[in-house]
Write a protein that holds these residues in place. Structure first.
Motif, PDB file in Angstrom:
ATOM      1  N   TRP A 121      78.414  70.502 126.272  1.00  0.00           N
ATOM      2  CA  TRP A 121      76.930  70.204 126.005  1.00  0.00           C
ATOM      3  C   TRP A 121      76.701  70.807 124.848  1.00  0.00           C
ATOM      4  O   TRP A 121      77.188  71.990 124.610  1.00  0.00           O
ATOM      5  CB  TRP A 121      75.929  70.344 127.232  1.00  0.00           C
ATOM      6  CG  TRP A 121      76.442  69.572 128.419  1.00  0.00           C
ATOM      7  CD1 TRP A 121      76.778  70.000 129.577  1.00  0.00           C
ATOM      8  CD2 TRP A 121      75.891  68.014 128.354  1.00  0.00           C
ATOM      9  NE1 TRP A 121      77.383  68.850 130.183  1.00  0.00           N
ATOM     10  CE2 TRP A 121      76.584  67.875 129.763  1.00  0.00           C
ATOM     11  CE3 TRP A 121      75.575  67.270 127.462  1.00  0.00           C
ATOM     12  CZ2 TRP A 121      76.365  66.550 130.208  1.00  0.00           C
ATOM     13  CZ3 TRP A 121      75.559  65.950 127.961  1.00  0.00           C
ATOM     14  CH2 TRP A 121      75.880  65.538 129.481  1.00  0.00           C
ATOM     15  N   ALA A 122      75.476  70.621 123.913  1.00  0.00           N
ATOM     16  CA  ALA A 122      75.017  70.983 122.688  1.00  0.00           C
ATOM     17  C   ALA A 122      74.425  72.468 123.099  1.00  0.00           C
ATOM     18  O   ALA A 122      74.746  73.359 122.206  1.00  0.00           O
ATOM     19  CB  ALA A 122      73.963  70.226 122.126  1.00  0.00           C
ATOM     20  N   GLY A 123      74.228  72.740 124.136  1.00  0.00           N
ATOM     21  CA  GLY A 123      73.481  74.021 124.347  1.00  0.00           C
ATOM     22  C   GLY A 123      74.885  75.158 124.923  1.00  0.00           C
ATOM     23  O   GLY A 123      74.396  76.429 125.238  1.00  0.00           O
ATOM     24  N   GLY A 124      76.100  74.748 124.912  1.00  0.00           N
ATOM     25  CA  GLY A 124      77.028  75.523 125.107  1.00  0.00           C
ATOM     26  C   GLY A 124      77.700  75.440 126.675  1.00  0.00           C
ATOM     27  O   GLY A 124      78.266  76.169 126.943  1.00  0.00           O
ATOM     28  N   SER A 125      76.820  74.618 127.541  1.00  0.00           N
ATOM     29  CA  SER A 125      77.541  74.484 128.734  1.00  0.00           C
ATOM     30  C   SER A 125      78.606  73.474 128.979  1.00  0.00           C
ATOM     31  O   SER A 125      78.832  72.622 128.046  1.00  0.00           O
ATOM     32  CB  SER A 125      76.068  73.919 129.878  1.00  0.00           C
ATOM     33  OG  SER A 125      75.285  74.839 130.017  1.00  0.00           O
ATOM     34  N   ILE A 126      79.184  73.713 130.081  1.00  0.00           N
ATOM     35  CA  ILE A 126      80.431  72.596 130.250  1.00  0.00           C
ATOM     36  C   ILE A 126      80.266  71.979 131.566  1.00  0.00           C
ATOM     37  O   ILE A 126      79.909  72.873 132.715  1.00  0.00           O
ATOM     38  CB  ILE A 126      81.837  73.320 130.034  1.00  0.00           C
ATOM     39  CG1 ILE A 126      82.137  73.621 128.718  1.00  0.00           C
ATOM     40  CG2 ILE A 126      82.872  72.268 130.510  1.00  0.00           C
ATOM     41  CD1 ILE A 126      83.304  74.392 128.301  1.00  0.00           C
ATOM     42  N   THR A 127      80.579  70.899 131.715  1.00  0.00           N
ATOM     43  CA  THR A 127      80.543  70.238 133.011  1.00  0.00           C
ATOM     44  C   THR A 127      81.950  69.543 133.069  1.00  0.00           C
ATOM     45  O   THR A 127      82.473  68.847 132.532  1.00  0.00           O
ATOM     46  CB  THR A 127      79.441  69.063 133.225  1.00  0.00           C
ATOM     47  OG1 THR A 127      78.045  69.604 132.811  1.00  0.00           O
ATOM     48  CG2 THR A 127      79.336  68.278 134.632  1.00  0.00           C
ATOM     49  N   SER A 128      82.296  69.647 134.673  1.00  0.00           N
ATOM     50  CA  SER A 128      83.608  69.047 134.738  1.00  0.00           C
ATOM     51  C   SER A 128      83.493  68.255 136.267  1.00  0.00           C
ATOM     52  O   SER A 128      82.891  68.685 137.222  1.00  0.00           O
ATOM     53  CB  SER A 128      84.792  70.220 135.248  1.00  0.00           C
ATOM     54  OG  SER A 128      85.183  70.653 133.803  1.00  0.00           O
ATOM     55  N   TRP A 129      83.997  67.231 136.282  1.00  0.00           N
ATOM     56  CA  TRP A 129      84.172  66.337 137.570  1.00  0.00           C
ATOM     57  C   TRP A 129      85.465  66.068 137.843  1.00  0.00           C
ATOM     58  O   TRP A 129      86.385  65.782 137.086  1.00  0.00           O
ATOM     59  CB  TRP A 129      83.459  64.911 137.109  1.00  0.00           C
ATOM     60  CG  TRP A 129      82.070  64.901 136.569  1.00  0.00           C
ATOM     61  CD1 TRP A 129      81.013  64.434 137.530  1.00  0.00           C
ATOM     62  CD2 TRP A 129      81.698  64.890 135.445  1.00  0.00           C
ATOM     63  NE1 TRP A 129      79.953  64.379 136.877  1.00  0.00           N
ATOM     64  CE2 TRP A 129      80.327  64.829 135.567  1.00  0.00           C
ATOM     65  CE3 TRP A 129      82.299  65.225 134.178  1.00  0.00           C
ATOM     66  CZ2 TRP A 129      79.444  65.025 134.342  1.00  0.00           C
ATOM     67  CZ3 TRP A 129      81.365  65.230 132.991  1.00  0.00           C
ATOM     68  CH2 TRP A 129      80.120  65.288 133.358  1.00  0.00           C
ATOM     69  N   VAL A 130      85.563  66.109 139.235  1.00  0.00           N
ATOM     70  CA  VAL A 130      87.024  65.821 139.817  1.00  0.00           C
ATOM     71  C   VAL A 130      86.668  64.818 141.077  1.00  0.00           C
ATOM     72  O   VAL A 130      85.609  65.017 141.627  1.00  0.00           O
ATOM     73  CB  VAL A 130      87.662  67.263 140.139  1.00  0.00           C
ATOM     74  CG1 VAL A 130      86.984  67.851 141.515  1.00  0.00           C
ATOM     75  CG2 VAL A 130      88.907  66.656 140.540  1.00  0.00           C
ATOM     76  N   GLY A 131      87.450  64.153 141.334  1.00  0.00           N
ATOM     77  CA  GLY A 131      86.944  63.047 142.104  1.00  0.00           C
ATOM     78  C   GLY A 131      87.913  61.762 142.213  1.00  0.00           C
ATOM     79  O   GLY A 131      89.299  62.096 141.869  1.00  0.00           O
ATOM     80  N   GLN A 132      87.839  60.851 142.993  1.00  0.00           N
ATOM     81  CA  GLN A 132      88.675  59.487 143.365  1.00  0.00           C
ATOM     82  C   GLN A 132      87.879  58.310 142.965  1.00  0.00           C
ATOM     83  O   GLN A 132      86.712  58.485 143.262  1.00  0.00           O
ATOM     84  CB  GLN A 132      89.044  59.757 144.767  1.00  0.00           C
ATOM     85  CG  GLN A 132      90.042  58.432 145.007  1.00  0.00           C
ATOM     86  CD  GLN A 132      91.053  58.716 146.170  1.00  0.00           C
ATOM     87  OE1 GLN A 132      90.651  59.681 146.845  1.00  0.00           O
ATOM     88  NE2 GLN A 132      92.001  58.083 146.494  1.00  0.00           N
ATOM     89  N   CYS A 133      88.655  57.308 142.497  1.00  0.00           N
ATOM     90  CA  CYS A 133      88.175  56.012 142.366  1.00  0.00           C
ATOM     91  C   CYS A 133      88.242  55.120 143.494  1.00  0.00           C
ATOM     92  O   CYS A 133      89.402  55.001 143.890  1.00  0.00           O
ATOM     93  CB  CYS A 133      88.733  55.420 140.926  1.00  0.00           C
ATOM     94  SG  CYS A 133      87.737  53.693 140.537  1.00  0.00           S
ATOM     95  N   LEU A 134      87.315  54.673 143.969  1.00  0.00           N
ATOM     96  CA  LEU A 134      87.680  54.165 145.487  1.00  0.00           C
ATOM     97  C   LEU A 134      87.164  52.685 145.403  1.00  0.00           C
ATOM     98  O   LEU A 134      85.955  52.352 144.896  1.00  0.00           O
ATOM     99  CB  LEU A 134      86.874  54.897 146.706  1.00  0.00           C
ATOM    100  CG  LEU A 134      87.416  56.258 146.765  1.00  0.00           C
ATOM    101  CD1 LEU A 134      86.377  57.083 147.686  1.00  0.00           C
ATOM    102  CD2 LEU A 134      88.945  56.391 147.445  1.00  0.00           C
ATOM    103  N   MET A 135      88.020  51.691 145.993  1.00  0.00           N
ATOM    104  CA  MET A 135      87.534  50.574 146.140  1.00  0.00           C
ATOM    105  C   MET A 135      86.887  50.357 147.643  1.00  0.00           C
ATOM    106  O   MET A 135      87.187  50.767 148.516  1.00  0.00           O
ATOM    107  CB  MET A 135      88.799  49.561 146.332  1.00  0.00           C
ATOM    108  CG  MET A 135      89.669  49.679 145.014  1.00  0.00           C
ATOM    109  SD  MET A 135      89.107  48.855 143.401  1.00  0.00           S
ATOM    110  CE  MET A 135      88.839  47.153 144.252  1.00  0.00           C
TER     111      MET A 135
END
Length: 188
Positions: A121-135
């Motif tokens: 992000w512009a303010g220096g934060s970082i976001t990470s997502w971990v997950g699964q695509c489910l049907m």
């Protein structure tokens, strides 16, 4: 909780997601293929058909109930590229003036792939997502994610407040693909 095929319990669709189902319906024929007819209903040639879902495809527009949106494209070598438009911020201006940031990630190649994605992000934060695509049994797809947001702090004493963790579901609302020009503009 509603009942799906064979009386299985399934989670209700949030009202906001139900209002955008028409995006999913227009491409339904590409996602699902009939496996067998299990019965007939009233009306001319109205069949009750069991569908077998295809591979979970992460390309498209994904929305959560807070109003944040992923615009993703599956690229070569199991990579993911796109943009994330946040609808929320921990503090005003942290996500930049438009709340839009590039996303890079990687996914497994299975039918319902696991994945990891990150953005800065512009303010220096970082976001990470971990997950699964489910049907889901109705053919719709959902990204089940756990996210981690790390914000910069001024000192080690402030480290305790620097990391947030949570979970979120993203529902596919369109299967559009980013253009080559849009993908090129997202290179880190």
């Amino acid at each position: 909780m509603g009942r799906g095929l064979a009386g299985q319990r399934r989670a209700p669709v949030p009202p906001a997601v139900a209002s955008v189902r028409f995006w999913q319906e227009r491409d339904r024929s590409r996602l699902l293929r009939p496996v067998r007819t299990v019965g007939w209903t009233k009306g001319p040639r109205s069949a009750c058909v069991v569908f077998q879902a295809g591979r979970c495809n992460m390309t498209g527009t994904w929305w959560n109930v807070l109003g944040s949106t992923f615009y993703l494209s599956e690229a070569e070598n199991s990579s993911l590229r796109g943009r994330y438009q946040t609808a929320v911020e921990a503090a005003a201006g942290e996500a930049g003036p438009d709340g839009l940031a590039p996303v890079i990630g990687i996914r497994h190649s299975g039918r319902e792939p696991t994945f990891s994605m990150s953005t800065v992000w512009a303010g220096g934060s970082i976001t990470s997502w971990v997950g699964q695509c489910l049907m889901q049994e109705d053919g719709n797809q959902v990204l089940k994610t756990t996210w981690l947001l790390r914000s910069p702090v001024a000192s080690l004493e402030e480290d305790w407040k620097s990391t947030r963790i949570g979970q979120d579901n993203f529902y596919q609302i369109a299967k559009d693909v980013l253009s080559k020009e849009e993908l090129q503009s997202l290179k880190p």
